[in-house]
Design a protein around this motif. Sequence first.
Motif, PDB file in Angstrom:
ATOM      1  N   SER A 102       7.469   4.770   7.995  1.00 17.68           N
ATOM      2  CA  SER A 102       7.283   5.031   6.560  1.00 17.68           C
ATOM      3  C   SER A 102       6.807   3.755   5.867  1.00 17.68           C
ATOM      4  N   LYS A 103       5.535   3.766   5.455  1.00 19.94           N
ATOM      5  CA  LYS A 103       4.992   2.568   4.808  1.00 19.94           C
ATOM      6  C   LYS A 103       5.691   2.324   3.475  1.00 19.94           C
ATOM      7  N   GLY A 104       6.048   3.421   2.776  1.00 18.19           N
ATOM      8  CA  GLY A 104       6.736   3.283   1.497  1.00 18.19           C
ATOM      9  C   GLY A 104       8.106   2.626   1.666  1.00 18.19           C
ATOM     10  N   VAL A 140      -9.560  -1.019  -3.237  1.00 15.66           N
ATOM     11  CA  VAL A 140      -8.144  -0.711  -3.278  1.00 15.66           C
ATOM     12  C   VAL A 140      -7.784  -0.038  -1.950  1.00 15.66           C
ATOM     13  N   VAL A 141      -6.532  -0.227  -1.536  1.00 14.11           N
ATOM     14  CA  VAL A 141      -6.124   0.284  -0.225  1.00 14.11           C
ATOM     15  C   VAL A 141      -5.186   1.479  -0.425  1.00 14.11           C
ATOM     16  N   ILE A 142      -5.510   2.581   0.228  1.00 12.22           N
ATOM     17  CA  ILE A 142      -4.734   3.814   0.084  1.00 12.22           C
ATOM     18  C   ILE A 142      -4.167   4.179   1.455  1.00 12.22           C
ATOM     19  N   LYS A 143      -2.842   4.341   1.508  1.00  8.20           N
ATOM     20  CA  LYS A 143      -2.191   4.540   2.804  1.00  8.20           C
ATOM     21  C   LYS A 143      -1.294   5.768   2.785  1.00  8.20           C
ATOM     22  N   ALA A 144      -1.437   6.594   3.803  1.00 10.72           N
ATOM     23  CA  ALA A 144      -0.483   7.692   4.005  1.00 10.72           C
ATOM     24  C   ALA A 144       0.856   7.083   4.404  1.00 10.72           C
ATOM     25  N   GLY A 152      -4.495   6.576   8.878  1.00 11.74           N
ATOM     26  CA  GLY A 152      -3.805   6.721   7.602  1.00 11.74           C
ATOM     27  C   GLY A 152      -4.132   5.663   6.566  1.00 11.74           C
ATOM     28  N   VAL A 153      -5.091   4.769   6.844  1.00 12.14           N
ATOM     29  CA  VAL A 153      -5.418   3.713   5.886  1.00 12.14           C
ATOM     30  C   VAL A 153      -6.878   3.820   5.464  1.00 12.14           C
ATOM     31  N   VAL A 154      -7.117   3.892   4.153  1.00 14.83           N
ATOM     32  CA  VAL A 154      -8.491   3.934   3.633  1.00 14.83           C
ATOM     33  C   VAL A 154      -8.668   2.746   2.703  1.00 14.83           C
ATOM     34  N   VAL A 183      -0.427   3.089  -2.693  1.00 18.58           N
ATOM     35  CA  VAL A 183      -1.685   2.487  -3.133  1.00 18.58           C
ATOM     36  C   VAL A 183      -1.419   0.999  -3.289  1.00 18.58           C
ATOM     37  N   GLU A 184      -2.246   0.169  -2.637  1.00 21.64           N
ATOM     38  CA  GLU A 184      -1.935  -1.259  -2.730  1.00 21.64           C
ATOM     39  C   GLU A 184      -3.154  -2.135  -2.926  1.00 21.64           C
ATOM     40  N   GLU A 185      -2.843  -3.335  -3.359  1.00 16.22           N
ATOM     41  CA  GLU A 185      -3.826  -4.393  -3.613  1.00 16.22           C
ATOM     42  C   GLU A 185      -4.548  -4.749  -2.315  1.00 16.22           C
ATOM     43  N   PHE A 186      -5.848  -5.010  -2.403  1.00 11.63           N
ATOM     44  CA  PHE A 186      -6.639  -5.427  -1.253  1.00 11.63           C
ATOM     45  C   PHE A 186      -6.450  -6.927  -1.053  1.00 11.63           C
ATOM     46  N   LEU A 187      -6.027  -7.308   0.159  1.00 13.31           N
ATOM     47  CA  LEU A 187      -5.812  -8.728   0.465  1.00 13.31           C
ATOM     48  C   LEU A 187      -6.999  -9.271   1.240  1.00 13.31           C
ATOM     49  N   THR A 188      -7.325 -10.543   1.025  1.00 14.03           N
ATOM     50  CA  THR A 188      -8.392 -11.136   1.828  1.00 14.03           C
ATOM     51  C   THR A 188      -7.817 -12.296   2.636  1.00 14.03           C
ATOM     52  N   GLU A 190      -7.688 -13.987   7.041  1.00 20.81           N
ATOM     53  CA  GLU A 190      -7.821 -13.658   8.456  1.00 20.81           C
ATOM     54  C   GLU A 190      -6.570 -12.894   8.880  1.00 20.81           C
ATOM     55  N   GLU A 191      -6.766 -11.863   9.693  1.00 19.84           N
ATOM     56  CA  GLU A 191      -5.614 -11.083  10.148  1.00 19.84           C
ATOM     57  C   GLU A 191      -5.096 -11.610  11.474  1.00 19.84           C
ATOM     58  N   ALA A 192      -3.793 -11.584  11.650  1.00 16.15           N
ATOM     59  CA  ALA A 192      -3.195 -11.942  12.936  1.00 16.15           C
ATOM     60  C   ALA A 192      -1.915 -11.144  13.109  1.00 16.15           C
ATOM     61  N   LEU A 280       2.707  -9.742   4.680  1.00 11.94           N
ATOM     62  CA  LEU A 280       2.878  -8.612   5.591  1.00 11.94           C
ATOM     63  C   LEU A 280       1.909  -7.489   5.222  1.00 11.94           C
ATOM     64  N   ILE A 281       1.086  -7.048   6.177  1.00  8.03           N
ATOM     65  CA  ILE A 281       0.256  -5.845   5.966  1.00  8.03           C
ATOM     66  C   ILE A 281       1.045  -4.620   6.400  1.00  8.03           C
ATOM     67  N   GLU A 282       1.644  -4.705   7.562  1.00  2.33           N
ATOM     68  CA  GLU A 282       2.448  -3.573   8.039  1.00  2.33           C
ATOM     69  C   GLU A 282       3.337  -4.038   9.178  1.00  2.33           C
ATOM     70  N   TYR A 283       4.382  -3.246   9.423  1.00  5.13           N
ATOM     71  CA  TYR A 283       5.200  -3.452  10.613  1.00  5.13           C
ATOM     72  C   TYR A 283       4.932  -2.354  11.617  1.00  5.13           C
TER      73      TYR A 283
HETATM   74  P1  AMP Z   1      -2.371  -0.820   8.765  1.00  5.04           P
HETATM   75  O1  AMP Z   1      -2.389   0.502   9.482  1.00  5.04           O
HETATM   76  O2  AMP Z   1      -1.461  -0.872   7.591  1.00  5.04           O
HETATM   77  O3  AMP Z   1      -2.266  -2.001   9.687  1.00  5.04           O
HETATM   78  O4  AMP Z   1      -3.847  -0.970   8.192  1.00  5.04           O
HETATM   79  C1  AMP Z   1      -4.957  -0.936   9.039  1.00  5.04           C
HETATM   80  C2  AMP Z   1      -5.920  -2.029   8.678  1.00  5.04           C
HETATM   81  O5  AMP Z   1      -6.320  -1.886   7.312  1.00  5.04           O
HETATM   82  C3  AMP Z   1      -5.310  -3.423   8.741  1.00  5.04           C
HETATM   83  O6  AMP Z   1      -5.357  -3.943  10.035  1.00  5.04           O
HETATM   84  C4  AMP Z   1      -6.182  -4.173   7.778  1.00  5.04           C
HETATM   85  O7  AMP Z   1      -7.396  -4.559   8.388  1.00  5.04           O
HETATM   86  C5  AMP Z   1      -6.485  -3.159   6.727  1.00  5.04           C
HETATM   87  N1  AMP Z   1      -5.564  -3.289   5.601  1.00  5.04           N
HETATM   88  C6  AMP Z   1      -4.389  -2.647   5.421  1.00  5.04           C
HETATM   89  N2  AMP Z   1      -3.811  -3.021   4.267  1.00  5.04           N
HETATM   90  C7  AMP Z   1      -4.629  -3.915   3.695  1.00  5.04           C
HETATM   91  C8  AMP Z   1      -4.595  -4.678   2.481  1.00  5.04           C
HETATM   92  N3  AMP Z   1      -3.603  -4.543   1.603  1.00  5.04           N
HETATM   93  N4  AMP Z   1      -5.632  -5.508   2.228  1.00  5.04           N
HETATM   94  C9  AMP Z   1      -6.659  -5.618   3.079  1.00  5.04           C
HETATM   95  N5  AMP Z   1      -6.755  -4.939   4.226  1.00  5.04           N
HETATM   96  C10 AMP Z   1      -5.761  -4.098   4.541  1.00  5.04           C
END
Ligand code: AMP
Length: 425
Positions: A102-104, A140-144, A152-154, A183-188, A190-192, A280-283
């Motif tokens: 649950s992302k929420g 903007v980032v929209i997540k189920a 589930g991520v647009v 619905v969340e803020e777009f982050l910029t 490098e991802e790791a 944190l983008i996601e766990y």
């Molecule tokens: P997730 O399933 O939450 O990992 O999202 C899939 C991909 O969407 C991530 O690996 C990121 O590349 C991108 N993403 C998710 N959330 C964001 C965010 N808030 N800002 C920018 N990119 C995101």
Amino acid sequence: MNVLVIGGGGREHALCWKLAQSPRLGKLYCAPGNAGIAREAECVALDPSDHADVVDFCRARDIGLVVVGPEQPLVEGLVDSLTTAGIAAFGPSAAAARLEGSKGFTKDLCRAHGIPTAAYARFESPDAARAYLATHALPVVIKADGLAAGKGVVIAETPAEAEAAIDMMFGGGLGDAGASVVVEEFLTGEEASFFALVDGAVAVPLASAQDHKRVGDGDAGPNTGGMGAYSPAPALTPEIEARTMREIVEPTARAMVAAGTPFRGVLYAGLMLTPDGPKLIEYNARFGDPECQVLMMRLKGDLLEALLAACGGGLGSLRLQWHDATALTVVVAAEGYPGPPRKGTEIRGLDDAEAAGAVVFHAGTKRDGDGRLLADGGRVLGVTALGESVTEAKARAYAAVDRIDWPGGFCRRDIGWRAVERERR
Ligand code: AMP
């Protein structure tokens, strides 16, 4: 000790490969496994959603530890059922697996405990979401909210894309997963990825990794489950790792204990390395795939020992040793992937590839009646090599890939490009 691994992908092959090296291991089983896993374990046909069947199997085979690879059985509570039956299992309970399921839930936990993440709002209805989006900056980032197998991520660049995502999710395009939306803020940045073993309030860092999600060279084309990975991630410096543990992983572990749902297992933090620090983008509540393949290549110590420590309260004294070298995996996929893959084409030359200094983990293979190896999935092989640098690990992995005789497969040729460029500087 007899061990049962649940799953049948590259992650589970890497886990079985490493478990098979443990001096404490008795017999190793994997359900369902695949043709590569069959080298290390006896593959058994068990349905992980039939918990009673899994429990019966464990009792009949005297299984001392069950290792659950994929997220679905974790979210469905397989670990709860095993634990209730008195069988030790590595992985979180269903309540703790909500960190992935649950992302929420995770966003609310971050907000309540000051854990750095993108600003967000949660919605249960399309009208409220639309009204909020009308005032939100783009992209903007929209997540189920729920599990959606990577769909589930647009990331919406225009109001029309945002509208379409809301319609799709609330319209049932992702089933129940889209009944609630973040619905969340777009982050910029490098991802790791960063991995830690967690047992309640105790968290031990494992290692970092970076992967390539897009199907094509130059990170172009549609998203996949991951076309390659390397560990460590050079962008994740020791200082950022320490901040990640202090600001993200440890407060999460403490918050889960405080909520009465302690997390036990691998916590996989998807991070954005921003100028303000890691966010944190996601766990995920389990090892990633292919990240698990590079992690297992670098792990020097006994995996069974480490997993038992994480299940049994001994994590605090665990000291894990890692190869300093870089490990890199090139995923070889079946034509068609990430769309419907072509199945059943023959793969040859894997012994030759391994003789070139790589380990070939199987993600989707099977044998036919004549013993021929056939492709049986989208991502089929994970060709994994160690090197003193990313450049060297990459050269070794591709030297092995080039010995594989499989006209029905393809791979990216640029896995690790970002880190290779960093090494050139
Ligand atoms: P997730 O399933 O939450 O990992 O999202 C899939 C991909 O969407 C991530 O690996 C990121 O590349 C991108 N993403 C998710 N959330 C964001 C965010 N808030 N800002 C920018 N990119 C995101």
